[in-house]
Design a protein around this motif. Structure first.
Motif, short mmCIF file in Angstrom:
data_model
loop_
_atom_site.label_atom_id
_atom_site.label_comp_id
_atom_site.label_asym_id
_atom_site.label_seq_id
_atom_site.Cartn_x
_atom_site.Cartn_y
_atom_site.Cartn_z
N ILE A 154 0.85 -1.20 0.00
CA ILE A 154 0.00 0.00 0.00
C ILE A 154 0.88 1.25 0.00
N LEU A 184 1.13 4.23 -2.64
CA LEU A 184 0.88 5.58 -2.14
C LEU A 184 1.95 6.55 -2.64
N LEU A 204 -8.26 5.76 0.67
CA LEU A 204 -7.89 4.35 0.63
C LEU A 204 -9.03 3.49 1.18
N ILE A 256 -4.26 10.94 4.44
CA ILE A 256 -4.90 9.89 3.65
C ILE A 256 -6.14 9.41 4.40
N VAL A 291 -8.95 6.85 5.25
CA VAL A 291 -9.02 5.39 5.18
C VAL A 291 -10.45 4.96 5.48
N TYR A 296 -7.35 -3.94 -1.61
CA TYR A 296 -7.39 -2.51 -1.30
C TYR A 296 -7.53 -1.73 -2.61
N PHE A 303 -7.44 2.55 -4.21
CA PHE A 303 -7.31 3.99 -4.03
C PHE A 303 -8.34 4.73 -4.90
#
Length: 514
Positions: A444, A448, A460, A489, A491, A502, A504
């Protein structure tokens, strides 16, 4: 540069982690029941010479017979056999070799039956531990390693480490060793002997001669097979082989082992005794305190993450190891694909050199780097990889890149490869295993870094377990990201996501597909 050795003890093994500026570069484990360490010397009988292999099988008490090839006998094996016969029979009480007449050396291209017969008693030394389905590999060219010198019986040769560049220093060391070397013994001068005084070399030589006498004194009453000279403890042998002035710390969590190491340090480097510490913090395990546990989790899987989103895929077979270099399909400010390939390849070369030492990978290694058309870039990569592997004490050879972008490496294999399970039970399916959370976090973070180049705002979406891992605690991982990247960020936990899933999204709620 800080170099630390962190030593952890448990019920059945002692683990050694070598850190360079906090980064794990070597990991070793000494099992309590390991009967066949590299360097151990046994007295055994030849079981079966095989002319087709030009080798003999020797029973050492392992499930598989040990293997002794003709080329590993050493030129003066006849002298060793005759000396052993005289000592075992009681005819020779003096173990020095000053009045021992050497036998005729064997021919380089001779046959095994010309030298060895079934049931012949001979001392042999382990040069490779049992690996996979193979028994130990042996040599009868014995050597006793010390801090500065290696003693080789039945030889008069003096060799100087090739890593000592100065011709003046080589001449000085050769002159000193020639003056103190006893007759009948050869000496190999190790790299750490550089600039040492004759008193230090003489003390090391006296220690090795004492070990030789101890070994010989066991021969008349030794059973066949049995160990007549064991290697030092793993801690002492590691310090003997890798310890130098660059070490800034040695930490151990066991009082008894602490005492042994302190005594050994007092012998080899009394001025460095102060860097040895006994770890006493009971509430935090030592490997977690020094960030070793996390590095183990992230370094021993099939996929190894690197900087800027790049990663390695490491596959193992019985015959060889294959490493594939991947750029991670990342955006980059480099002007063209060639520059991107070179940058990723150089990052990969550094990590590959670390991985070979960390996993103790041996045999044939084939690395598939990202293709580069510029021959200057291929040479730059080759030279950089050689430089990164220059500290590797295992013998190795690196071939230049092929037309297909492949680099072939051979690396000495003397013990089983370090293999550590990095997967955990899948919380979504107890019958499956998935990568540990730390590995997912590294992936991740790699994405990122890549996406923040073109997207000032990111959201995220992750599995609830991973969401909690990122956002809970103080400071949380998300807070650390904010400090590092100056971007917050968001989440969002998603119950529908699998453990490894996951995604984005940008500031407008659009899924990012880069």
């Amino acid at each position: 540069m800080n170099k630390e050795l962190v030593i952890r003890t448990n019920a059945d093994a002692v683990d050694f982690a070598l850190l360079k500026d906090g980064r794990l570069i070597e990991l070793h484990s000494e099992k309590e029941k390991n009967q066949f360490q590299v360097g151990d010397i046994f007295i055994a009988k030849i079981r079966k010479p095989v002319t087709g292999l030009n080798a003999a099988f020797v029973h050492l008490g392992y499930d598989k017979d040990a293997f002794l090839h003709y080329h590993d006998l050493g030129p003066n094996v006849r002298s060793l056999i005759e000396f052993t016969r005289q000592v075992v029979s009681g005819k020779r009480k003096d173990f020095s070799l000053k009045d021992f007449p050497l036998e005729e050396p064997i021919q380089k291209d001779g046959g095994i039956l010309e030298v060895l017969k079934p049931n012949l008693s001979i001392p042999v030394q382990v040069v490779k531990e049992p690996i996979s389905t193979k028994g130990p590999r042996l040599s009868s060219e014995l050597s006793l390693a010390g801090r500065y010198l290696v003693l080789v019986p039945f030889s008069d040769r003096i060799s100087i480490s090739q890593k000592i560049d100065s011709s003046e220093e080589k001449t000085r060391l050769k002159r000193l060793v020639q003056a103190i070397k006893p007759k009948g013994f050869g000496v190999i001068v190790r790299t750490v002997a550089m600039d040492k005084k004759v008193e230090e070399l003489e003390a090391d030589l006296a220690y090795l001669l004492e070990r030789w006498d101890t070994m010989c004194s066991k021969l008349p009453t030794a059973q066949h097979p049995s160990k007549i000279l064991g290697e030092l403890t793993k801690a002492s042998s590691m310090l003997r082989d890798i310890f130098n002035d660059t070490f800034t710390g040695i930490v151990v969590d066991d009082k008894e082992l602490y005492g042994q190491i302190k005594e050994y340090l007092h012998t080899i480097a009394p001025e460095k005794e102060s860097i040895l510490k006994l770890y006493k913090t009971a509430d935090i395990p030592m490997f977690e305190k020094y960030n070793v546990e996390r590095q183990i989790k992230t370094s021993f899987g099939k996929t190894v993450s690197m900087n800027k989103g790049a990663y390695l895929i490491i596959e193992h077979t019985e015959a060889l190891h294959v490493i594939d270099v991947n750029s991670g399909n990342r955006s980059n400010k480099a002007a063209n694909q060639e520059e991107t390939a070179l940058e990723v390849n150089l990052i990969a070369a550094s990590e590959i050199a670390r991985q070979l030492r960390l996993r103790d990978m041996g045999g044939i290694i084939v690395v598939d780097f990202i293709d580069m058309s510029n021959p200057d870039n291929r040479k730059k990569l080759f030279d950089y990889l050689r430089e990164e592997m220059s500290d590797d004490k295992a013998k190795h050879k690196i071939l230049p890149p092929s037309k297909f972008g492949l680099i072939q490496i051979t690396r000495q294999r003397v013990r089983p490869e370090v293999s550590i399970k990095t997967q955990e039970e899948d919380p979504n399916n107890v019958n499956l295993e998935v990568d540990a959370p730390i590995l997912i976090i590294d992936r991740i973070k790699g994405d990122l870094e890549r996406l923040l180049v073109n997207h000032p705002k990111l959201v995220l979406h992750v599995h609830p377990f991973i969401s909690a891992y990122l956002t809970k605690g103080f400071p949380s991982l998300r807070a650390k990201w904010f400090i590092e990247y100056k971007k917050w960020i968001k989440v969002i936990p998603r119950d529908a996501f699998t453990y490894l899933e996951y995604q984005f999204f940008d500031g407008q709620g659009n899924k990012i597909k880069e």
